[in-house]
Design an enzyme around this catalytic site. Structure first.
Site, PDB file in Angstrom:
ATOM      1  N   HIS A  43       6.813   3.259  -6.417  1.00  0.00           N
ATOM      2  CA  HIS A  43       6.576   3.697  -5.035  1.00  0.00           C
ATOM      3  C   HIS A  43       7.787   3.536  -4.126  1.00  0.00           C
ATOM      4  O   HIS A  43       7.718   3.868  -2.946  1.00  0.00           O
ATOM      5  CB  HIS A  43       5.394   2.928  -4.437  1.00  0.00           C
ATOM      6  CG  HIS A  43       5.708   1.493  -4.119  1.00  0.00           C
ATOM      7  ND1 HIS A  43       5.741   0.510  -5.074  1.00  0.00           N
ATOM      8  CD2 HIS A  43       6.027   0.887  -2.950  1.00  0.00           C
ATOM      9  CE1 HIS A  43       6.030  -0.646  -4.508  1.00  0.00           C
ATOM     10  NE2 HIS A  43       6.232  -0.448  -3.223  1.00  0.00           N
TER      11      HIS A  43
HETATM   12  C1  UD1 Z   1       5.403  -0.494   2.235  1.00  0.00           C
HETATM   13  C2  UD1 Z   1       6.584  -1.447   2.353  1.00  0.00           C
HETATM   14  C3  UD1 Z   1       7.075  -1.840   0.964  1.00  0.00           C
HETATM   15  C4  UD1 Z   1       5.962  -2.367   0.087  1.00  0.00           C
HETATM   16  C5  UD1 Z   1       4.799  -1.380   0.076  1.00  0.00           C
HETATM   17  C6  UD1 Z   1       3.650  -2.019  -0.652  1.00  0.00           C
HETATM   18  C7  UD1 Z   1       8.102  -1.200   4.279  1.00  0.00           C
HETATM   19  C8  UD1 Z   1       9.412  -0.659   4.733  1.00  0.00           C
HETATM   20  N1  UD1 Z   1       7.700  -0.819   3.055  1.00  0.00           N
HETATM   21  O1  UD1 Z   1       5.877   0.704   1.623  1.00  0.00           O
HETATM   22  O2  UD1 Z   1       8.053  -2.866   1.098  1.00  0.00           O
HETATM   23  O3  UD1 Z   1       6.453  -2.531  -1.207  1.00  0.00           O
HETATM   24  O4  UD1 Z   1       4.392  -1.098   1.426  1.00  0.00           O
HETATM   25  O5  UD1 Z   1       2.808  -1.068  -1.210  1.00  0.00           O
HETATM   26  O6  UD1 Z   1       7.474  -1.918   4.985  1.00  0.00           O
HETATM   27  N2  UD1 Z   1      -0.130   5.564   3.085  1.00  0.00           N
HETATM   28  C9  UD1 Z   1      -1.478   5.835   2.891  1.00  0.00           C
HETATM   29  N3  UD1 Z   1      -2.374   4.833   3.132  1.00  0.00           N
HETATM   30  C10 UD1 Z   1      -2.003   3.601   3.555  1.00  0.00           C
HETATM   31  C11 UD1 Z   1      -0.638   3.344   3.760  1.00  0.00           C
HETATM   32  C12 UD1 Z   1       0.286   4.340   3.506  1.00  0.00           C
HETATM   33  O7  UD1 Z   1      -1.863   6.931   2.520  1.00  0.00           O
HETATM   34  O8  UD1 Z   1      -2.877   2.741   3.739  1.00  0.00           O
HETATM   35  C13 UD1 Z   1       0.862   6.626   2.800  1.00  0.00           C
HETATM   36  C14 UD1 Z   1       1.291   7.418   4.027  1.00  0.00           C
HETATM   37  O9  UD1 Z   1       1.507   8.737   3.640  1.00  0.00           O
HETATM   38  C15 UD1 Z   1       2.631   6.768   4.380  1.00  0.00           C
HETATM   39  C16 UD1 Z   1       3.182   6.342   3.025  1.00  0.00           C
HETATM   40  O10 UD1 Z   1       2.044   6.022   2.250  1.00  0.00           O
HETATM   41  O11 UD1 Z   1       3.472   7.631   5.064  1.00  0.00           O
HETATM   42  C17 UD1 Z   1       4.135   5.169   3.092  1.00  0.00           C
HETATM   43  O12 UD1 Z   1       3.540   4.059   3.749  1.00  0.00           O
HETATM   44  P1  UD1 Z   1       4.451   2.888   4.419  1.00  0.00           P
HETATM   45  O13 UD1 Z   1       3.585   1.755   4.818  1.00  0.00           O
HETATM   46  O14 UD1 Z   1       5.346   3.455   5.468  1.00  0.00           O
HETATM   47  O15 UD1 Z   1       5.411   2.450   3.255  1.00  0.00           O
HETATM   48  P2  UD1 Z   1       5.083   2.056   1.762  1.00  0.00           P
HETATM   49  O16 UD1 Z   1       5.769   3.025   0.878  1.00  0.00           O
HETATM   50  O17 UD1 Z   1       3.615   1.849   1.588  1.00  0.00           O
HETATM   51  N1  UDP Z   2      -1.575  -4.004  -7.152  1.00  0.00           N
HETATM   52  C1  UDP Z   2      -2.966  -3.793  -7.103  1.00  0.00           C
HETATM   53  N2  UDP Z   2      -3.456  -2.546  -7.406  1.00  0.00           N
HETATM   54  C2  UDP Z   2      -2.649  -1.506  -7.759  1.00  0.00           C
HETATM   55  C3  UDP Z   2      -1.244  -1.730  -7.809  1.00  0.00           C
HETATM   56  C4  UDP Z   2      -0.753  -2.975  -7.486  1.00  0.00           C
HETATM   57  O1  UDP Z   2      -3.716  -4.719  -6.824  1.00  0.00           O
HETATM   58  O2  UDP Z   2      -3.163  -0.404  -7.999  1.00  0.00           O
HETATM   59  C5  UDP Z   2      -1.034  -5.328  -6.783  1.00  0.00           C
HETATM   60  C6  UDP Z   2      -0.148  -5.982  -7.817  1.00  0.00           C
HETATM   61  O3  UDP Z   2      -0.915  -6.773  -8.710  1.00  0.00           O
HETATM   62  C7  UDP Z   2       0.811  -6.824  -6.976  1.00  0.00           C
HETATM   63  C8  UDP Z   2       0.894  -6.058  -5.681  1.00  0.00           C
HETATM   64  O4  UDP Z   2      -0.178  -5.140  -5.666  1.00  0.00           O
HETATM   65  O5  UDP Z   2       0.281  -8.106  -6.696  1.00  0.00           O
HETATM   66  C9  UDP Z   2       2.210  -5.325  -5.594  1.00  0.00           C
HETATM   67  O6  UDP Z   2       2.222  -4.499  -4.497  1.00  0.00           O
HETATM   68  P1  UDP Z   2       3.267  -3.323  -4.310  1.00  0.00           P
HETATM   69  O7  UDP Z   2       3.799  -2.913  -5.627  1.00  0.00           O
HETATM   70  O8  UDP Z   2       2.593  -2.305  -3.479  1.00  0.00           O
HETATM   71  O9  UDP Z   2       4.387  -3.982  -3.385  1.00  0.00           O
HETATM   72  P2  UDP Z   2       5.736  -4.824  -3.684  1.00  0.00           P
HETATM   73  O10 UDP Z   2       5.367  -6.012  -4.485  1.00  0.00           O
HETATM   74  O11 UDP Z   2       6.690  -3.907  -4.368  1.00  0.00           O
HETATM   75  O12 UDP Z   2       6.212  -5.157  -2.321  1.00  0.00           O
END
Ligand code: UD1
Ligand code: UDP
Length: 362
Positions: free
Chosen positions: A205
């Protein structure tokens, strides 16, 4: 003493849960402020339900946006709550925009900041999290470093040693606290028709991987090569960011890739425990693979979890299709006998005890 716990995304909810539980166990005066950076049921509420977490007192409903939109809205919202509640400490975990906003809003109001998972560095400045980590560490008063290496990094950047505490990572607590529940509750293997050790698990992601068409295409091609060689299903709980980009770029999933919606923590842990190997660009999942002694191939050129490379639980493959396949073959030959460098599963308790001894009771 009053503590404000700020969180906003999936990994923060999972990694903050052991601290929240410890605050409840000790009957402390604390509350949760949720920025709602993540808001979809399967990135947010499912974790509160499964982990039986206390509800947030405040929801900012910030949602998605550009970095400035997200961080700016959070700063406004968090400041209002802090003016009203006047906590003695704001606690944040990790490196998301919610973390930076929480730390920045608090420190400007002269409220002490505790940063859980301090001192991680990828040394890749294009990664938004790298900026969030550096800025948060440098405006924090209590820095909870998961490992000695993280502490050394902070000292190298001039952070005063008195502020740094090596506590382990609360992800170990989260894994240990939930494994029993997983055995009793998760039915995901049956649901997906999977057999122990006979499938791969993948997540991706990070913007540097999924926001560029060619890079994302290379990763998908790499997964296709894995299926060609091993003929085992590759399970991919897809992050909404990636789903959106695949649609935008009109990319096709390779044969053998089974794409599912993001799943809850118990089901995800069950998939991690039983998989042959994990491919990921997630920080938390690199750690969990290491803790669970499952080989990991990281779809990045760098990692802020170098401990996993040193002990041999993880390897960097970047987004190079051939290197992804080679790395999988290499990791599958390894013995799964590394030791977990992230702590003993008591980090949450340790962190709360340090807070109690360092922050003045008022
Ligand atoms: C964010 C964090 C990242 C973390 C990730 C965990 C930042 C800069 N990034 O990235 O460090 O690893 O969360 O998963 O803070 N969206 C949905 N539903 C939601 C949230 C997001 O559909 O509940 C979609 C939207 O299209 C949005 C995109 O995901 O534009 C990205 O969401 P955003 O929270 O900006 O960044 P992440 O890629 O989720
Ligand atoms: N995770 C989850 N369901 C999923 C994918 C990930 O519960 O479908 C959990 C995973 O076990 C880990 C956390 O989400 O604890 C990681 O989150 P993510 O990869 O979104 O963020 P990052 O760790 O890269 O910030």
């Amino acid at each position: 003493m009053k503590i404000c716990i700020i969180l906003g995304t999936r990994p923060e909810i999972i990694k903050m849960a052991p601290i929240i539980r410890e605050c409840q166990r000790k009957n402390l005066n604390f509350f949760i402020l949720h920025t709602n950076q993540h808001y979809s049921e399967n990135l947010d509420k499912i974790f509160f339900k499964e982990l039986e977490l206390l509800k947030s007192r405040y929801n900012l409903n910030v949602g998605s946006g550009t970095h400035a939109e997200e961080t700016g809205k959070m700063l406004f919202g968090i400041e209002k709550v802090l003016f009203k509640e006047r906590p003695n400490l704001v606690l944040v975990e990790g490196d998301t925009n919610s973390v930076l906003a929480g730390a920045l809003a608090a420190t400007k109001l002269h409220i002490k900041v505790g940063h859980v998972e301090a001192g991680l560095r990828s040394y890749f400045r294009e990664m938004p999290e790298e900026i969030n980590r550096i800025l948060t560490d440098h405006c924090s008063d209590l820095l909870f470093a998961p490992t000695e290496k993280a502490k050394e990094i902070l000292i190298g950047e001039g952070v005063s040693e008195e502020k740094i505490f090596v506590t382990g990572n609360t992800i170990v607590d989260a894994v240990y606290q939930n494994l029993e529940l997983v055995k009793r509750k998760s039915k995901i293997l049956g649901k997906l028709n999977l057999q122990n050790g006979k499938y791969f698990l993948v997540t991706a992601h990070r913007p540097e991987n999924v926001d560029k068409k060619e890079i994302l295409r290379r990763i998908l091609r790499g997964l296709g090569l894995i299926y060609k060689k091993f003929h085992l299903p590759i399970i991919y709980p897809i992050h909404p960011r990636t789903k959106k980009m695949i649609k935008k770029f009109k990319l096709r999933f390779p044969k053998g890739l089974k794409v599912i919606q993001p799943i809850g923590y118990l089901d995800f842990l069950e998939l991690e425990v039983n998989t042959k190997l994990i491919l990921t660009d997630s920080g938390g999942i690199q750690e969990e693979a290491c803790i669970l002694r499952v080989p990991c191939v990281t779809l990045r050129d760098n990692t802020e979890r170098p401990e996993t490379l040193e002990i041999g639980s993880n390897i960097l493959a970047g987004a190079n299709s051939k290197k992804i396949l080679e790395s999988v073959s290499k990791m599958l030959k390894k013995k799964r006998n590394w030791r977990n460098p992230f702590g003993d599963g008591k980090s949450g308790e340790r962190i709360v005890n340090i807070i109690l001894s360092k922050i003045k009771h008022v």
